[in-house]
Every structure is written in structure tokens, then in C-alpha cells.
Design an enzyme around this catalytic site. Sequence first.
Site, PDB file in Angstrom:
ATOM      1  N   GLY A  11      29.534  22.607  34.967  1.00  0.00           N
ATOM      2  CA  GLY A  11      28.312  22.024  34.413  1.00  0.00           C
ATOM      3  C   GLY A  11      28.633  20.821  33.535  1.00  0.00           C
ATOM      4  N   ARG A  72      30.980  21.930  42.020  1.00  0.00           N
ATOM      5  CA  ARG A  72      31.682  23.210  42.075  1.00  0.00           C
ATOM      6  C   ARG A  72      32.301  23.328  43.465  1.00  0.00           C
ATOM      7  NH1 ARG A  72      29.884  25.651  37.436  1.00  0.00           N
ATOM      8  NH2 ARG A  72      27.791  25.071  36.745  1.00  0.00           N
ATOM      9  N   ASP A 103      35.211  27.551  31.375  1.00  0.00           N
ATOM     10  CA  ASP A 103      36.225  28.549  31.715  1.00  0.00           C
ATOM     11  C   ASP A 103      36.660  28.494  33.169  1.00  0.00           C
ATOM     12  OD1 ASP A 103      33.786  29.476  32.611  1.00  0.00           O
ATOM     13  OD2 ASP A 103      34.090  31.540  31.977  1.00  0.00           O
ATOM     14  N   THR A 125      31.445  22.107  27.581  1.00  0.00           N
ATOM     15  CA  THR A 125      30.386  23.011  28.015  1.00  0.00           C
ATOM     16  C   THR A 125      29.409  23.195  26.868  1.00  0.00           C
ATOM     17  OG1 THR A 125      29.851  25.322  28.554  1.00  0.00           O
ATOM     18  CG2 THR A 125      31.945  24.941  27.466  1.00  0.00           C
ATOM     19  N   ASP A 127      27.495  25.651  26.268  1.00  0.00           N
ATOM     20  CA  ASP A 127      27.293  27.045  25.865  1.00  0.00           C
ATOM     21  C   ASP A 127      28.143  27.468  24.662  1.00  0.00           C
ATOM     22  OD1 ASP A 127      25.437  27.387  27.839  1.00  0.00           O
ATOM     23  OD2 ASP A 127      26.767  28.443  29.217  1.00  0.00           O
ATOM     24  N   ASP A 129      31.044  28.792  24.735  1.00  0.00           N
ATOM     25  CA  ASP A 129      31.447  30.151  25.087  1.00  0.00           C
ATOM     26  C   ASP A 129      32.947  30.329  25.282  1.00  0.00           C
ATOM     27  OD1 ASP A 129      31.577  28.617  27.365  1.00  0.00           O
ATOM     28  OD2 ASP A 129      30.523  30.028  28.649  1.00  0.00           O
ATOM     29  N   ARG A 171      24.109  32.409  29.182  1.00  0.00           N
ATOM     30  CA  ARG A 171      24.107  33.655  29.957  1.00  0.00           C
ATOM     31  C   ARG A 171      24.832  34.774  29.226  1.00  0.00           C
ATOM     32  NH1 ARG A 171      26.606  31.731  35.469  1.00  0.00           N
ATOM     33  NH2 ARG A 171      27.716  30.432  33.977  1.00  0.00           N
TER      34      ARG A 171
END
Length: 319
Positions: A11, A72, A103, A125, A127, A129, A171
Site C-alpha cells: 500500500g 502486489r 511487513d 505504511t 497503519d 503496525d 485491520r
Amino acid sequence: MKCIGVLTSGGDAPGMNAAIRAVVRTGLDNGIRVMGIQRGYSGLINGELFEMDRRSVADTIQRGGTILRTARSKEFKTKEGRKKAVNILKAFGIDGLVVIGGDGSFRGASELAKQDICTIGIPGTIDNDLTYTDYTIGFDTAINTVLDAINKIRDTSTSHGRVSIIEVMGRNCGDIALYAGLAGGAESIIVPEKNYDLNELCKTILEGKIRGKRHNLILLAEGVGGADELAKKVQEITSIDTRATILGHIQRGGSPTCMDRVLASQMGYRAVELLFEGKTSRAIGIKFGKIIDEDIEEALNMPRNFNEKLYQIAMALSY
């Protein structure tokens, strides 16, 4: 180290261009040729490479998205696909590779490192995360985008006396909801890391109404469930008009904030330094304000630590 490559994968995130710019110009400053790889690992397998110079990254630090584009690649997940990627890198004389992504992108970099390709990962990213680093590139811009939406939604929510549920990305990580919810004064923040009770949520909303509150804002991370479904349940129980807003990919776009531009520039610079030092399979991050690097495998396997204290503060200040 005579030639390095740089790609963005997964992303997109605001600040990726600032990181690309830093990698390219730091490399050139050290007398290294720099090859841009388009469309991530997919473009690498297909040989979509071109040589970059200072002008290639001119007027890009303020731009969102990624000038190298991203994609991707299912093929790269196969042994044959990775072999193609290694052969392309060798064919172009690339000694080291900088991978900017999340990741999944880091796992790809780790696989290439196992095949004697020097790889460095830069966390890009929204997120936030990746546990090993306090912040990822794009996170600050994303939460400021969400905060702007919260401010606008509050205006209309107050005018109509509504409950507004704002669904944000995340998510498995609720950081966008947590940080934006705290900064935006949300009454409730629902994240994957914490269980929530629907009845308790509705009770809080009704108690607020009794106290004279004219609006109620709920931040919902997408990993918990859908905003539309939750809005229907809340309205059924409270009889208060409840609307859902799903921000979606608006969170990925936009000009990066100062923090993201500076962070990306620092990380891009350090990535080239590490390659120049002969390091490989390293993930760059920031801890307590200092740029650090960790082994990619160790970085990916670090357990997720949710900021319980920040969540506690947000809840205490929400009433």
C-alpha cells in the site's frame, strides 16, 4: 557498492517520495548509481528499471503516493519468482536494494537477503503496525487527514444531534483510530486490541445525551467490523439518528506532513549508509527520537505492543 536499487511495495503511504528522494540523492552524493524499480516486486520481476538522477526526484518531497508506483506480486511469493528477481538485479549490476513498504514488503526483502542480495527495509505504511519502530512513514499524515474529517463531521453531527461513526483503516492495528480519536475528542474509540461491549457503548451515548451533549463521535478501526452495521445497531438501541462515514483510501493520499517528510529523509539517508557499510537484511526505524536499525526477521517477529496508557488517557478525557 557501485549501484543500488530502490522500490516501493504494498500500500502507498504519504512520505514514500521523500524517502525515494533521500535514497537517490544520498546514493549519488556517495558516487553510487541508483536504479528506480517501478511497480514493486512485480516490476522487478518484469525488468521495469531505469536509472535515476537528481532531477528524477526534483519537486517530489511534497507529493503523496509514490513516483515509482506500487503493486502486489503473487509471482514474487514463489521460489521461481524470487529467482527471476535476483537474476534481474544481477543483470543490472545492482549490489544493494532499498525496499520501502510494510511487513509483506519486508518479508520479500528478507527472502532476497537470503540469496545474497544486500537489502534494507524502510517502513512505509499508514497503519503504524510495525512494532520495532515507534512510527512508520505515512502514519502522521494519515492521522491528520482523519483529524480533519473528524472536525468537519462534528460540525454536521452537532447540527443534527446525531451519533457519527467514523471508520478508519487498521485491520490489526488500531493506532490510526487511537491517535486521531484522542486528538479529535472522540467519545468512543473501538480498536482490534480492545474488546468493546455494544450495550455499554449505547449506555455511554444515552448518558451523554442526558448531560446535554449534542453529538457523539465514535472512531472505529476497520479490523473490528463495519461502520454501517454498527450504526444500525446503535440506532436501534438508542433511537438516536446514527450515521456512518467510511473514510477509505482518502487516508492514503495527500501531501505528507513535516514529520513524515523529515522521518522519510532520515530513513532514506540511513538506508544508503547501511548499504555503503556492507550491511544487509536490516529494517530502519525510529525509537525515542533516534534512527535505529534491526534485523528484518527479528523486527517482523516482535510482539505487538498496544499503547494502553494512551488508550486510558483517551477514555478518561472522553466524558
